[in-house]
Design a protein around this motif. Structure first.
Motif, mmCIF file in Angstrom:
data_model
loop_
_atom_site.group_PDB
_atom_site.id
_atom_site.type_symbol
_atom_site.label_atom_id
_atom_site.label_comp_id
_atom_site.label_asym_id
_atom_site.label_seq_id
_atom_site.Cartn_x
_atom_site.Cartn_y
_atom_site.Cartn_z
ATOM 1 N N VAL A 329 0.842 -1.206 0.000
ATOM 2 C CA VAL A 329 0.000 0.000 0.000
ATOM 3 C C VAL A 329 0.873 1.250 0.000
ATOM 4 N N ILE A 330 1.926 1.246 0.846
ATOM 5 C CA ILE A 330 2.838 2.392 0.914
ATOM 6 C C ILE A 330 3.571 2.574 -0.411
ATOM 7 N N ALA A 331 4.052 1.458 -0.988
ATOM 8 C CA ALA A 331 4.780 1.538 -2.264
ATOM 9 C C ALA A 331 3.881 2.065 -3.381
ATOM 10 N N ALA A 332 2.627 1.589 -3.420
ATOM 11 C CA ALA A 332 1.699 2.044 -4.468
ATOM 12 C C ALA A 332 1.391 3.532 -4.325
ATOM 13 N N LEU A 333 1.156 3.986 -3.082
ATOM 14 C CA LEU A 333 0.850 5.400 -2.842
ATOM 15 C C LEU A 333 2.054 6.280 -3.170
ATOM 16 N N ALA A 334 3.257 5.808 -2.798
ATOM 17 C CA ALA A 334 4.481 6.577 -3.080
ATOM 18 C C ALA A 334 4.738 6.672 -4.581
ATOM 19 N N THR A 335 4.402 5.622 -5.312
ATOM 20 C CA THR A 335 4.560 5.654 -6.774
ATOM 21 C C THR A 335 3.567 6.630 -7.396
ATOM 22 N N THR A 336 2.334 6.627 -6.887
ATOM 23 C CA THR A 336 1.305 7.548 -7.391
ATOM 24 C C THR A 336 1.741 9.004 -7.220
ATOM 25 N N HIS A 337 2.370 9.314 -6.084
ATOM 26 C CA HIS A 337 2.811 10.696 -5.812
ATOM 27 C C HIS A 337 4.242 10.939 -6.271
ATOM 28 N N GLU A 338 4.794 9.966 -7.030
ATOM 29 C CA GLU A 338 6.119 10.093 -7.650
ATOM 30 C C GLU A 338 7.245 10.274 -6.636
ATOM 31 N N VAL A 339 7.028 9.753 -5.426
ATOM 32 C CA VAL A 339 8.120 9.727 -4.445
ATOM 33 C C VAL A 339 9.038 8.543 -4.760
ATOM 34 N N LEU A 340 8.457 7.423 -5.211
ATOM 35 C CA LEU A 340 9.211 6.265 -5.678
ATOM 36 C C LEU A 340 8.982 6.063 -7.167
ATOM 37 N N LEU A 347 10.330 -3.585 -7.310
ATOM 38 C CA LEU A 347 11.321 -4.350 -6.553
ATOM 39 C C LEU A 347 10.806 -4.673 -5.150
ATOM 40 N N ILE A 348 10.169 -3.684 -4.488
ATOM 41 C CA ILE A 348 9.619 -3.896 -3.137
ATOM 42 C C ILE A 348 8.539 -4.970 -3.170
ATOM 43 N N VAL A 349 7.652 -4.888 -4.184
ATOM 44 C CA VAL A 349 6.562 -5.866 -4.299
ATOM 45 C C VAL A 349 7.114 -7.263 -4.564
#
Length: 644
Positions: A329-340, A347-349
């Motif tokens: 959930v954190i990785a998906a949200l961070a990708t949406t906001h272009e933090v990751l 890779l995290i998933v």
């Protein structure tokens, strides 16, 4: 569902846990293989309800007093593990040139462990209440709380506003305190009253619906305030953990929980990007090994700070070394906001799915692995000692605590025989529990309720309520749990005798026949028959399933209902007329078994022959006494007289 069912069946045959089957089903149904769902994230909200139900069930195990007793573990080891692990896994990517904001998110995501897998596996293994597992659960509870700041901080990190982050986290803390206080107040004052009123209706559907509604409302309330849905469900379950409805609530929620948890693991498997897995295979495999080894060591270090037993600490570390579902959930949200970047998120998933797949094996062997590291002997487990002291052995499980059940319980108590009772009447359960009686609220036909009554170690299950259908369900559920446990059933009348024996009852006690038997024994005693002979007669009747006490002559006051017309056994005297079809035939020549009636006696010239031999030949004016169900008796009489 088809893929999941087939996968679970195959994996079970290979002695592998169902969680791996669900992950495999998800990979198979994912967008890169069969492509059943091109956007698996659309199923995530429904799948998350499985975690809500799981945490609600966990809350039932952790009452408020129990949680307060564990506060040093939750806020000591839990906080230490989260802070130390996040710091270490933030530093590593930061040293490799990844921006600090992205490194913090990566560190937080890798610090989390899988609440869903650990609790589900621990529950299936029956180790939920030992000290090592409770240490792991304490850390998981704090991790679930720590998810909230990350979910709030991610959108703000994209804006790079430090002041706004501090304000947002402060606001989240205040909201969290308010929501927790609100839920605990509702759970303490409102929910027990709600379930007491619902239980009084005696409607199973309403009880199940109310249980689901409470879990979803609690999760929805915390979600509305920006907190984790699982946290609200856990708090609601915890407030009900001390009530007498605990076991029934857990039994009701379990089917929905297991189905939705399966769906959740399938959605996790769908998120595995096979392209990234293949292209970065070395990095992912090396990363998983390094990550899991590092997390085991860090849990051990944090546990040492509160002086936990080293064996427990290492064992808990092996249980918690995977990446958690909230990391996705954190990785998906961070990708949406272009933090990751997409690459970092994938890779995290990938590492998360692989580490989750290894977890069931690590859970099973965590103690053995810990013993290889710690050479000292296993210290006595306080929780195990407690459970051993309180665990019942060779006891009687009384299903139904009405007048009969209570009378049996009093006699067992006088003889010092342990027992536990199960009853569905909330008022009776409350009164009995207040008086210190070991009574569980719940439906005795449910396996979960019988398991909580320790049927596996029971000597006898006694069914005292006069509901044949429900009694058969209890018999079936008992034998599914423990094939060696005897089941005795009490029924008011004898017409259910055979069906209950056929259902698997070891002994059926028809109340009417037993009452008659006691009366007969008193009459015989007063008539001068020796007591040894009376006892022999009584034993013979019970062994013969009350054969001489079945059947009666009907009268105009005999009540025959739709439900009993094919169950009662009548006795009927057939007068053999001069032109009857059966004249001249021996009893052995007449197929009474095909007519499904029994010959009870034969009267000839005023002399009664009880249990006449098969060689007796029927003559005019004989009176043949037969017994059977009403319709069969009628058909047998026509057959004897008219041969039709």
């Amino acid at each position: 569902m088809l893929i999941a069912v087939c996968s679970v069946a195959v994996f079970k045959r290979m002695q592998l846990p169902p969680i791996l089957a669900y992950l495999f089903a998800g990979v198979l149904a994912g967008p890169q293989l069969l492509g059943l769902y091109s956007h698996p994230q659309e199923m995530h909200l429904l799948a998350e309800v499985g975690i809500v139900f799981l945490l609600f069930s966990l809350g039932l195990e952790f009452s408020l007093p129990k949680l307060l007793a564990m506060r040093s573990l939750v806020f000591g080891v839990g906080f230490g593990q989260m802070a130390l692990t996040t710091g270490v896994f933030t530093l590593i990517p930061y040293l490799f040139g990844i921006p600090l904001s992205a490194a913090v998110i990566i560190g937080g995501a890798l610090a989390l462990s899988s609440t869903a897998i650990v609790i589900k596996q621990a529950n299936e293994m029956g180790i939920l209440n030992n000290r090592r597992t409770q240490l792991a659960i304490s850390i998981l509870l704090f991790q679930d709380l720590a998810v909230v700041p990350f979910l709030i901080a991610i959108p703000l990190l994209a804006q790079s506003g430090e002041n706004s982050i501090a304000l947002a986290l402060g606001g989240a803390l205040l909201k969290g305190i308010f929501v927790v206080a609100l839920l605990m107040s509702i759970g303490k004052w409102v929910l027990p009253w709600v379930f007491r009123e619902v239980a009084k209706t005696r409607t199973d559907e309403l009880f199940v619906l109310t249980t689901i509604l409470i879990a979803l409302l609690a999760g929805g309330l915390t979600y509305y305030f920006g907190l984790s849905m699982a946290l609200g469900a856990f708090l609601a379950g915890m407030m009900l953990g001390e009530s007498q409805y605990k076991y029934q609530l857990e039994a009701d929620i379990r089917p929905f929980r297991d189905i939705l948890m399966g769906l959740f693991f399938i959605t996790v498997g769908m998120q595995l990007d096979l392209t990234v897995l293949w292209d970065e295979l070395f990095t992912i495999v090396f990363g998983v090994i390094g990550l899991m080894a590092c997390k085991v060591v860090l849990v051990r270090i944090c546990a040492a700070m509160v002086k936990s037993d080293s064996l427990d600490a290492w064992s808990a570390g092996f249980k918690l070394c995977q990446i958690g579902e909230f990391s996705f959930v954190i990785a998906a949200l961070a990708t949406t906001h272009e933090v990751l970047s997409n690459q970092q998120s994938s890779l995290i998933v990938s590492m998360g799915v692989i580490s989750m797949a290894l977890t069931p094996w690590l859970m099973t062997n965590s103690l053995a692995l810990a013993k290889k590291i710690v050479t000292k002997p296993l210290s006595p487990d306080a929780t195990s000692q407690f459970s051993q002291q309180t665990r019942l052995q060779q006891h009687v499980v009384i299903c139904g605590f009405g007048r009969v059940g209570q009378s049996v319980a009093r006699m067992l108590k006088m003889e010092g025989i342990p027992f536990v009772a199960i009853d569905i009447d909330p008022v009776r359960v409350q009164e009995s529990r207040n008086a210190g009686e070991p009574v569980i609220f719940g439906d005795a036909s449910q396996k979960d309720i019988l398991t909580n009554a320790s049927v596996t170690s029971a000597k006898l299950v006694l069914v005292t309520f006069d509901e044949a259908i429900k009694a058969k369900q209890v018999i079936s559920a008992t034998h599914q749990i423990s094939a060696d446990c005897d089941v005795m059933v009490r029924t008011k009348r004898d017409y259910q005798l055979e069906s209950l024996y056929n259902a698997g009852a070891n002994q059926v006690v028809p109340e009417l026949q037993e009452g008659s038997l006691m009366l007969i024994s008193q009459v015989l005693h007063y008539a001068g028959v020796p007591m040894s002979r009376i006892l022999k007669r009584v034993r013979a009747e019970r062994k013969g399933r009350y054969d001489h006490l079945h059947g009666f002559y009907p009268g105009e006051t005999t009540e025959i209902s739709y439900g009993t017309e094919d169950k009662l056994e009548f006795i009927h005297a057939v007068v053999v007329a001069e032109d009857a079809a059966c004249i001249g035939k021996r009893l052995s020549e007449i197929d009474f078994s095909r007519m499904r009636v029994k010959v009870k006696g034969l009267r000839r010239s005023g002399t009664e022959l009880i249990d006449p031999s098969g060689e007796a030949e029927l003559q005019p004016h004989d009176v043949l006494v037969i017994a059977g169900k009403p319709r069969r008796v009628e058909r047998a009489e026509r057959k004897l007289l008219e041969d039709v």
